[in-house]
Design an enzyme around this catalytic site. Sequence first.
Site, PDB file in Angstrom:
ATOM      1  CG  HIS A 105      -1.432 -11.871  -0.066  1.00  0.00           C
ATOM      2  ND1 HIS A 105      -2.005 -10.775   0.487  1.00  0.00           N
ATOM      3  CD2 HIS A 105      -0.577 -12.314   0.843  1.00  0.00           C
ATOM      4  CE1 HIS A 105      -1.608 -10.677   1.381  1.00  0.00           C
ATOM      5  NE2 HIS A 105      -0.787 -11.414   1.764  1.00  0.00           N
ATOM      6  CG  HIS A 107       1.269 -16.247   2.587  1.00  0.00           C
ATOM      7  ND1 HIS A 107       2.514 -15.461   2.696  1.00  0.00           N
ATOM      8  CD2 HIS A 107       0.409 -15.343   2.909  1.00  0.00           C
ATOM      9  CE1 HIS A 107       2.248 -14.399   3.103  1.00  0.00           C
ATOM     10  NE2 HIS A 107       0.873 -13.985   3.317  1.00  0.00           N
TER      11      HIS A 107
END
Length: 118
Positions: A105, A107
Site C-alpha cells: 500500500h 500512503h
Amino acid sequence: MHDPNCIFCKIIAGDIPSSKVYEDEDMLVFKDIHPSAPVHLLMVPKRHIPSMAQVSVDDAPLLGRMMVKAPELAKANGCNPYPEGGFRLMVNTGEEGGQEVHHLHIHILGGARPWRKG
C-alpha cells in the site's frame, strides 16, 4: 490473488467497511482510520502483493498507474497545490521498514506536516 487473513483484502472484498475515495479494476483508495496528517489516504492494489519486496516487472504498469493517480487524489482530497502545497508518498516495506499490514500500500499524506519537527 486474495489472502483471506489480510485486512486490506477484506476491505477490498467489502467485508470490512472503508471510507472509499477511488476504485477501479486494479486498485482501491480509502481514508486511513488512524490518519497521521489532515489528508491520509491508502492506495491498495486489489491483487494481494505482500510488499514492495515481492513486486516484479509484471507489476510495473499497475505501480505506474498508481503513481500517476496519486497527485490527482491528493488534490481532490484537500492537499494544497504544488509548489507551496504538496503531499508525501510513502511505502513501508517489511518489519524494519515499518510495514504493519503485509499487503502493498502507498500512503498519500498531505496538509500540516506532523513529520516535521518544530
